[in-house]
Write a protein that holds these residues in place. Structure first.
Motif, PDB file in Angstrom:
ATOM      1  N   MET A  92       0.744  -1.644  -0.078  1.00  0.00           N
ATOM      2  CA  MET A  92      -0.096  -0.482   0.046  1.00  0.00           C
ATOM      3  C   MET A  92       1.069   1.277   0.309  1.00  0.00           C
ATOM      4  SD  MET A  92      -2.447  -1.426   0.475  1.00  0.00           S
ATOM      5  CE  MET A  92      -2.230  -2.877  -0.724  1.00  0.00           C
ATOM      6  N   MET A  93      -0.114   2.584  -0.793  1.00  0.00           N
ATOM      7  CA  MET A  93       1.075   3.438  -0.853  1.00  0.00           C
ATOM      8  C   MET A  93       0.769   4.384   0.489  1.00  0.00           C
ATOM      9  SD  MET A  93       0.744   4.625  -4.338  1.00  0.00           S
ATOM     10  CE  MET A  93       1.294   3.325  -6.303  1.00  0.00           C
ATOM     11  N   GLY A  94      -0.307   4.310   0.341  1.00  0.00           N
ATOM     12  CA  GLY A  94      -1.303   4.913   2.267  1.00  0.00           C
ATOM     13  C   GLY A  94       0.118   4.318   4.139  1.00  0.00           C
ATOM     14  N   ARG A  95      -0.072   4.936   4.601  1.00  0.00           N
ATOM     15  CA  ARG A  95       0.566   4.372   6.186  1.00  0.00           C
ATOM     16  C   ARG A  95      -0.533   4.455   6.729  1.00  0.00           C
ATOM     17  NH1 ARG A  95       5.782   8.154   4.124  1.00  0.00           N
ATOM     18  NH2 ARG A  95       5.816   7.553   2.457  1.00  0.00           N
ATOM     19  N   ALA A  96       0.106   3.544   7.284  1.00  0.00           N
ATOM     20  CA  ALA A  96      -0.833   3.090   8.832  1.00  0.00           C
ATOM     21  C   ALA A  96       0.206   4.285   9.936  1.00  0.00           C
ATOM     22  CB  ALA A  96      -0.994   1.850   9.433  1.00  0.00           C
ATOM     23  N   GLY A  97      -0.634   4.788  10.961  1.00  0.00           N
ATOM     24  CA  GLY A  97       0.339   5.655  12.439  1.00  0.00           C
ATOM     25  C   GLY A  97       0.224   5.162  13.635  1.00  0.00           C
ATOM     26  N   MET A  98       1.683   4.940  14.253  1.00  0.00           N
ATOM     27  CA  MET A  98       1.474   4.527  15.093  1.00  0.00           C
ATOM     28  C   MET A  98       2.448   5.453  16.230  1.00  0.00           C
ATOM     29  SD  MET A  98       4.627   1.644  14.337  1.00  0.00           S
ATOM     30  CE  MET A  98       4.617   0.914  15.868  1.00  0.00           C
ATOM     31  N   THR A  99       2.367   5.485  17.344  1.00  0.00           N
ATOM     32  CA  THR A  99       3.058   6.629  18.411  1.00  0.00           C
ATOM     33  C   THR A  99       4.596   5.553  18.586  1.00  0.00           C
ATOM     34  OG1 THR A  99       2.546   5.076  19.992  1.00  0.00           O
ATOM     35  CG2 THR A  99       1.191   7.063  19.204  1.00  0.00           C
ATOM     36  N   MET A 100       5.260   6.470  18.945  1.00  0.00           N
ATOM     37  CA  MET A 100       6.345   5.750  19.237  1.00  0.00           C
ATOM     38  C   MET A 100       6.846   5.021  20.408  1.00  0.00           C
ATOM     39  SD  MET A 100      10.013   5.822  19.149  1.00  0.00           S
ATOM     40  CE  MET A 100      10.648   7.555  17.592  1.00  0.00           C
ATOM     41  N   ALA A 101       5.812   5.405  21.564  1.00  0.00           N
ATOM     42  CA  ALA A 101       5.771   4.210  22.317  1.00  0.00           C
ATOM     43  C   ALA A 101       5.690   2.270  22.078  1.00  0.00           C
ATOM     44  CB  ALA A 101       4.366   4.607  23.467  1.00  0.00           C
ATOM     45  N   GLN A 102       4.424   3.003  21.059  1.00  0.00           N
ATOM     46  CA  GLN A 102       4.213   1.282  20.640  1.00  0.00           C
ATOM     47  C   GLN A 102       5.189   0.848  19.501  1.00  0.00           C
ATOM     48  OE1 GLN A 102       0.487   2.394  18.715  1.00  0.00           O
ATOM     49  NE2 GLN A 102      -0.986   1.611  19.503  1.00  0.00           N
ATOM     50  N   LEU A 103       6.283   1.791  18.752  1.00  0.00           N
ATOM     51  CA  LEU A 103       7.081   1.156  18.162  1.00  0.00           C
ATOM     52  C   LEU A 103       8.422   0.763  18.420  1.00  0.00           C
ATOM     53  CD1 LEU A 103       9.052   1.029  15.689  1.00  0.00           C
ATOM     54  CD2 LEU A 103       9.224   3.805  15.591  1.00  0.00           C
ATOM     55  N   ASN A 104       8.371   1.038  20.493  1.00  0.00           N
ATOM     56  CA  ASN A 104       9.811   0.747  20.979  1.00  0.00           C
ATOM     57  C   ASN A 104       9.045  -0.625  21.426  1.00  0.00           C
ATOM     58  OD1 ASN A 104      11.530   3.274  20.896  1.00  0.00           O
ATOM     59  ND2 ASN A 104      10.541   4.620  22.576  1.00  0.00           N
TER      60      ASN A 104
END
Length: 649
Positions: free
Chosen positions: A441-453
């Motif tokens: 997909m070209m569109g992107r989902a979002g996530m917080t830095m806390a979730q990434l960590n």
């Protein structure tokens, strides 16, 4: 039950489930250059594959001799094919495509051609064990190989019995007539080069080797020397991931169809990534559809940083949802639905369902070098732990207590499924099987830095050597990538930063400092400007003489006008730029100018002093000129100014 095949080699036990058996005349494998008259291949699926489905094929050679009781059950009811009856080999133009087992399929839909199948009335029951009656199953050759028909997928463990079954000449002729391909001399593929592979069964195990980690990526390790290593990882031409060009105008096309079900799941860490496996049965797991292709969901897993890139830009995280192409049960092809993640202030609600229950990496996944020393490879080519009596180096995993139910469609919430790149590629982990359709997909989902960590901590691979569980982009090698009508300008390549959210310094002090700097500069210039204005106004009130040109014209003040005026204008321009950044909240711009602004304050103070000195000098000069030329205090022509009473009639 279809029946199973069990192997116990050097302490490693594997189980396979029977799918089907088929024949080749003459044999495909050869013994010391000698081709046998017939070969039977019984295809099985691996019950516990690692890194994607694999297969086990039991091969049985036939030689002329006594009549085969196994073949006798159906030799007179063998189905034939029109192409076989005509006794001809199709021309190159007439050749259709084939699936992984050599069945004819439509080139566009890849569905098996119904007209190419001729089914016999024979339905058994049949005892498949009769096929190996009298053959010693402890003596066999074993090697890692591929299917012997296009597209020759390299996911097969081969077990070829050294002992041979027999059949009569009459039986052989019946099989040759039924299968056809007489003009080609049989339906076999010639023996292929070993290219460094080892065939086990007659020789000792190889010398000890050191097992290498998957990450950081190393093509040589993935080709040989790591878990599930395969030469295609290095030498394949349809490898994934790839680097997409930034798209300015996406192609206008139908959206990908998704019917993923809300269902129970299994959340695991397999030592390489965090994975969610759909637990519904078969089609109930949900489908992905595009064009004439339909796929069934298997599992979704994550990579940090992203494996695919956009004009060199690597995103923080990427999810791959793996599906099996319907109609390819015997030798699967796959479809992967991929979504990029970017950092956001908003929590991703799908990830929030299980982010606090992510399973950590299996304990001891990364062995010390001394522990990684293995005593050769087992008969599958998999490493064996030193001192373990030949036990295979296990691919351990950990499981989470989270089981759902989970709305799988929430994974791509907010992402436009009609805008995507698609291309033909491979699995991005060994054995790098080249049988995957990618839809990214070209569109992107979002996530917080806390979730990434949290995901980074669970997945692991954050070491001095590795910085994520990703494979870098691979060459396109002439492949087409669809989905974009117009290419945009490239984004600046970045490396995903490793940031500890809790220790990230506050930006408030920096913003305050920048504000004070900018306001201080304005105050300094305002004071100087007011002082200069009063000085000039005072000079003007004392006399409106032409000598005002000394300040604004081309006489004594010319050096100030051409030099200091430019400095003032440049300083004001810098101040305006900083104020715009301050008002817009552009913290990064202010950070970049912090040192410059410190120098700017000092320069401005010095400039103010110089302007003040120039003003004093100009004031003194004006006073001296008026004293030296008192006539200029009157009329412009030098005549005295008369009072109103002195005017004559």
């Amino acid at each position: 039950s279809k029946g199973q095949m069990f192997t116990d080699i050097a302490g490693t036990t594997k189980t396979y489930t029977l799918v089907q058996c088929h024949f080749h005349w003459g044999s495909e494998h050869v013994i010391d250059g000698v081709q046998q008259v017939l070969e039977l291949h019984c295809v099985h699926t691996d019950d516990h594959p690692v890194g994607g489905p694999t297969y086990g094929v039991l091969g049985i050679f036939y030689e002329l001799g006594a009549e085969s009781t196994f073949l006798k059950h159906f030799e007179d009811e063998l189905p034939t094919h029109q192409a076989a009856l005509s006794g001809r080999l199709l021309s190159e133009e007439e050749q259709p495509e084939h699936d992984l087992l050599g069945n004819l399929v439509d080139q566009k839909s890849w569905r098996r051609l119904a007209a190419s199948v001729n089914t016999s009335s024979y339905t058994g029951p049949l005892n498949f064990m009769e096929a190996i009656t009298g053959i010693d199953r402890t003596h066999y050759w074993n090697y890692d190989g591929s299917f012997t028909t296009p597209p020759c997928t390299e996911v097969v463990d081969w077990y070829n019995l050294m002992g041979k079954a027999t059949l009569s000449v009459a039986q052989l002729n019946k099989f040759k007539y039924a299968m056809g391909w007489s003009a080609a001399g049989g339906n076999f593929r010639n023996a292929q080069p070993l290219r460094g592979r080892t065939v086990y069964g007659c020789t000792l195990l190889p010398q000890p080797v050191v097992l290498k980690n998957w990450y950081p990526y190393n093509a040589d390790y993935w080709a040989s020397g790591s878990h599930n290593s395969n030469p295609v990882c290095k030498h394949g031409t349809f490898q994934s991931p790839i680097d997409f060009e930034k798209c300015a105008v996406p192609t206008n096309r139908e959206a990908i169809g998704i019917t993923w079900a809300t269902q129970t799941v299994e959340l695991t860490n397999n030592g390489h990534t965090v994975q969610i496996t759909a637990k519904n049965d078969g089609a109930a797991r949900g489908k992905m559809t595009y064009g004439k292709k339909q796929y069934t969901l298997i599992q979704c897993h994550w990579h940090w940083g992203s494996e695919h890139r956009i004009s060199g830009l690597q995103l923080p995280l990427e999810v791959h949802c793996v599906h099996q192409l319907d109609g390819t049960e015997e030798a699967p092809s796959y479809g992967v639905f991929g979504v990029f993640y970017e950092l956001s202030e908003k929590t991703n609600p799908f990830l929030a369902r299980f982010e606090d229950q992510l399973p950590s990496a299996p304990h001891g996944r990364r062995l010390d070098e001394a522990e990684e020393q293995v005593h050769g490879l087992n008969l599958f080519g998999h490493p064996i732990i030193n001192g373990s009596k030949g036990r295979r180096l296990a691919s351990s995993y950990t499981s989470s207590s989270f089981t759902g139910p989970l709305d799988m469609q929430a994974l791509y919430s907010g992402v436009d499924k009609s805008k995507f790149w698609d291309y033909e590629g491979s699995f991005t982990t060994p054995p790098c099987t080249e049988a995957v359709d990618f839809y990214i997909m070209m569109g992107r989902a979002g996530m917080t830095m806390a979730q990434l960590n949290k995901f980074k901590a669970a997945i692991g691979w954050d070491t001095a050597e590795a910085n994520g569980n990703f494979r870098p982009p691979q060459p396109l090698n002439g492949r087409a990538v669809s989905g974009c009508d117009s290419i945009g300008s490239a984004e600046t390549p970045v490396v995903v930063p490793v940031i500890d959210e809790e220790t990230c310094p506050s930006q408030a002090p920096l913003i305050t400092l920048q504000a004070i700097t900018a306001v201080g500069v304005l105050i300094i210039l305002a004071v100087v400007a007011i002082g200069a204005s009063k000085t000039l106004m005072g000079s003007s009130m004392e006399g409106n003489s032409p000598n005002q040109a000394q300040v604004y014209g081309k006489s004594g003040g010319d050096n100030f006008s051409s030099g200091k005026k430019q400095d003032v204008e440049a300083t004001l321009a810098k101040i305006q730029e900083d104020l715009k950044a301050l008002m817009s909240g552009n913290i990064s711009a202010m950070q970049a100018k912090s040192e410059e602004n410190s120098r700017l304050v000092g320069d401005t103070v010095e400039l103010a002093k110089e302007i003040k000195e120039n003003m004093k000098g100009l004031t003194v000069s004006n006073t001296q000129d008026r004293d030296a030329h008192p006539a200029q205090a009157g009329q412009p022509d030098g005549s005295p100014m008369l009072s109103r009473g002195e005017m004559s009639a």
